[in-house]
Write a protein that holds these residues in place. Structure first.
Motif, short mmCIF file in Angstrom:
data_model
loop_
_atom_site.label_atom_id
_atom_site.label_comp_id
_atom_site.label_asym_id
_atom_site.label_seq_id
_atom_site.Cartn_x
_atom_site.Cartn_y
_atom_site.Cartn_z
N GLU A 160 48.66 31.48 65.28
CA GLU A 160 47.74 32.56 64.94
C GLU A 160 48.46 33.74 64.26
N GLU A 161 49.52 34.52 65.21
CA GLU A 161 49.95 35.60 64.79
C GLU A 161 50.71 35.19 63.73
N ALA A 162 51.38 33.95 63.65
CA ALA A 162 52.54 33.59 62.56
C ALA A 162 51.63 33.46 61.25
N ASN A 163 50.62 33.59 61.19
CA ASN A 163 49.73 33.28 59.80
C ASN A 163 49.93 32.03 59.58
N ASP A 164 49.86 30.85 60.36
CA ASP A 164 50.48 29.62 59.95
C ASP A 164 49.27 28.81 59.25
N PRO A 165 49.41 28.33 57.98
CA PRO A 165 48.40 27.87 57.11
C PRO A 165 47.78 26.55 57.80
N VAL A 166 48.78 25.82 58.65
CA VAL A 166 48.53 24.61 59.19
C VAL A 166 47.44 25.11 60.40
N PHE A 167 47.64 25.82 61.01
CA PHE A 167 46.80 26.45 62.26
C PHE A 167 45.55 26.96 61.51
N GLY A 168 45.68 27.66 60.54
CA GLY A 168 44.36 28.05 59.92
C GLY A 168 43.49 27.21 59.27
N ALA A 169 44.09 26.16 58.84
CA ALA A 169 43.41 24.85 58.27
C ALA A 169 42.69 24.27 59.43
N SER A 170 43.44 24.08 60.63
CA SER A 170 42.94 23.22 61.69
C SER A 170 41.67 23.93 62.24
N LEU A 171 41.58 25.42 62.17
CA LEU A 171 40.39 26.16 62.80
C LEU A 171 39.02 25.57 61.78
N VAL A 172 39.18 25.63 60.49
CA VAL A 172 38.09 25.22 59.65
C VAL A 172 37.51 23.86 59.47
N GLU A 173 38.37 23.04 60.18
CA GLU A 173 38.16 21.58 60.04
C GLU A 173 36.70 21.39 60.38
N GLY A 174 35.83 20.65 59.65
CA GLY A 174 34.47 20.15 59.98
C GLY A 174 33.59 21.42 59.90
N PHE A 175 34.17 22.50 59.25
CA PHE A 175 33.13 23.59 58.84
C PHE A 175 32.78 23.64 57.52
N ASP A 176 31.51 24.33 57.36
CA ASP A 176 31.24 24.63 56.15
C ASP A 176 31.33 26.07 55.50
N TYR A 177 31.24 26.90 56.42
CA TYR A 177 31.41 28.38 56.13
C TYR A 177 32.04 28.95 57.04
N TYR A 178 32.76 30.29 56.76
CA TYR A 178 33.36 31.07 57.56
C TYR A 178 32.78 32.48 57.20
N ILE A 179 32.65 33.17 58.46
CA ILE A 179 32.40 34.68 58.37
C ILE A 179 33.30 35.57 59.24
N ASN A 180 33.61 36.55 58.64
CA ASN A 180 34.53 37.34 59.41
C ASN A 180 33.80 38.86 59.84
N GLU A 181 33.68 38.68 61.06
CA GLU A 181 32.87 39.65 61.75
C GLU A 181 33.71 40.62 62.67
N ALA A 182 35.01 40.61 62.37
CA ALA A 182 35.90 41.37 63.15
C ALA A 182 36.89 42.16 62.34
N PHE A 183 35.86 43.46 62.25
CA PHE A 183 36.55 44.38 61.39
C PHE A 183 37.93 44.74 62.02
N SER A 184 37.87 44.97 63.47
CA SER A 184 38.79 45.68 64.15
C SER A 184 40.12 44.68 64.24
N ALA A 185 40.00 43.67 63.85
CA ALA A 185 41.21 42.61 63.82
C ALA A 185 41.73 42.34 62.18
N SER A 186 41.00 43.03 61.39
CA SER A 186 41.26 42.51 60.01
C SER A 186 42.49 43.36 59.33
N HIS A 187 43.12 44.10 60.01
CA HIS A 187 44.33 44.67 59.52
C HIS A 187 45.56 43.94 59.88
#
Ligand code: AMP
Length: 379
Positions: free
Chosen positions: A105-132
């Motif tokens: 997560e904190e390493a911005n690892d593309p493999v971990f990122g890809a595992s998060l969206v597996e099986g999902f159609d859409y992603y919504i970022n509702e976390a302004f306070s984490a977007s920096h």
């Protein structure tokens, strides 16, 4: 001006799976032997989005960071208490375990990122306070599946953008807090954009020192003296003209009962300034009363200690009493304004401490850029 953020308005959601990145990093405390959420503001703020998505027939899964487990599974940082509160407020939304249990997560690892969206159609970022933060759950999903900004994130960005791009004038910024090093960037930017920049809190003493004033043992950072002196040469910065504080060594913050002293421009040796004084409160309050737009970030003193909350409370009351568009950003000013029960008297309370500072300073955040550059709306 940057391009608008992609929206989810036109998504066909029936039967689809949506991953929503939220910031449910809420305070918890032990109650009857288990941790419980003590402030569910962030969870409640996200309910309209969840309810809208569910009503449109989507399956909704949320994900958040929670504390700083540093890439390891640490039980006290489990999202279990948040999950329980969420289930009470909005049954039907699943919450994944703490994203930061995985070092990816904190390493911005593309493999971990890809595992998060597996099986999902859409992603919504509702976390302004984490977007920096360029972390995997913020940066990677928009590169892989259609992604959009959530309504609270949109509102935060729209509010801060309009304040920076086209503020009603006079635009008065109030910047406080402990360290000059953390806030100098924003003071620089605001001294371009605002008509006046009020500086208070621990960071003000380095500015005061540039004027040949003595500051005793107050917070001071010699490495920023020159930059502060340059900023003082402009006509925008307003600094305190008096102070309140304590002898060096007298306890404060979490306790202590020593009487608070008051000084004019100079603080003698052996003492430290920990709050602004009455002359400063009068000056700051007048400037605030005359403002048409106010941005406030950071306390005027050690406001956690009731003996030293005088200046912060006075500024909070002046901001609340003003008819200006008032935006409060930054964790401490938000807790101050809430602590005095004034949150309904201001125009906008930003949830993103570090994120709102960085947005004001740089005009964008990594997570917002990721949404704009990402897969966006489905074709
Ligand atoms: P920041 O995290 O930089 O916004 O700073 C917030 C903290 O600054 C609060 O916890 C305050 O107690 C502290 N603070 C404000 N004014 C002073 C001061 N004059 N001396 C020491 N700490 C201060």
């Amino acid at each position: 001006m940057t391009a608008p953020l992609p929206s989810y308005d036109r998504w066909e959601l029936a039967g689809k799976r949506v991953l929503v990145r939220v910031d449910f990093n809420t305070p918890v405390a032990e109650v009857d032997g288990r941790l419980e959420v003590t402030d569910d503001f962030r969870i409640r703020a996200t309910l309209p989005l969840f309810e809208e998505l569910l009503a449109k027939g989507a399956t909704v899964v949320a994900c958040t960071h929670f504390g700083r487990p540093k890439g390891q599974v640490v039980e006290k940082y489990s999202v279990a208490p948040v999950r329980r509160r969420l289930a009470e407020l909005c049954p039907g939304v699943e919450l994944l375990e703490n994203l930061r249990f995985n070092p990816g997560e904190e390493a911005n690892d593309p493999v971990f990122g890809a595992s998060l969206v597996e099986g999902f159609d859409y992603y919504i970022n509702e976390a302004f306070s984490a977007s920096h933060r360029a972390h995997a759950s913020i940066m990677i999903p928009p590169t892989l599946i259609p992604s959009a900004a959530g309504p609270n994130l949109q509102r935060e960005v729209a509010t801060l953008s309009s304040l920076l791009e086209d503020p009603a004038r006079p635009f008065v910024a109030i910047v406080g807090g402990a360290k000059v090093k953390d806030k100098l960037g924003i003071v620089k930017v605001l001294s371009q954009k605002a008509d006046q920049v009020i500086v208070g809190g621990g960071m003000a003493y380095t500015f005061e020192a540039t004027q040949g004033r003595t500051i005793g043992s107050s917070l001071f950072d010699a490495s920023y003296l020159e930059v502060c002196a340059e900023l003082m040469e402009g006509d925008k910065i307003v600094i305190p003209s008096d102070a309140r504080g304590l002898p060096v060594g007298a306890p404060f913050g979490a306790g202590g009962d020593e009487a608070v002293l008051e000084w004019g421009e100079d603080i003698p040796d052996g003492f430290q300034g920990l709050d602004i004084g009455p002359a400063t409160v009068a000056t700051f309050s007048q400037i605030i009363a005359d403002a048409a737009t106010i941005l406030w970030n950071g306390p005027m003193g050690v406001f956690e200690d009731p003996r030293l909350s005088y200046g912060t409370e006075a500024v909070a009351r002046a901001v609340a009493a003003s008819n200006a568009v008032s935006v409060i950003g930054g964790g401490d000013s938000v807790s101050a304004i809430q602590g005095y029960g004034l949150e309904d008297e201001v125009s906008f309370v930003s949830t993103g401490g570090g994120a709102s500072l960085e947005f004001v300073e740089l005009g964008d955040l990594p997570g917002l850029a990721a949404l704009r550059e990402g897969a966006g709306s489905p074709s």
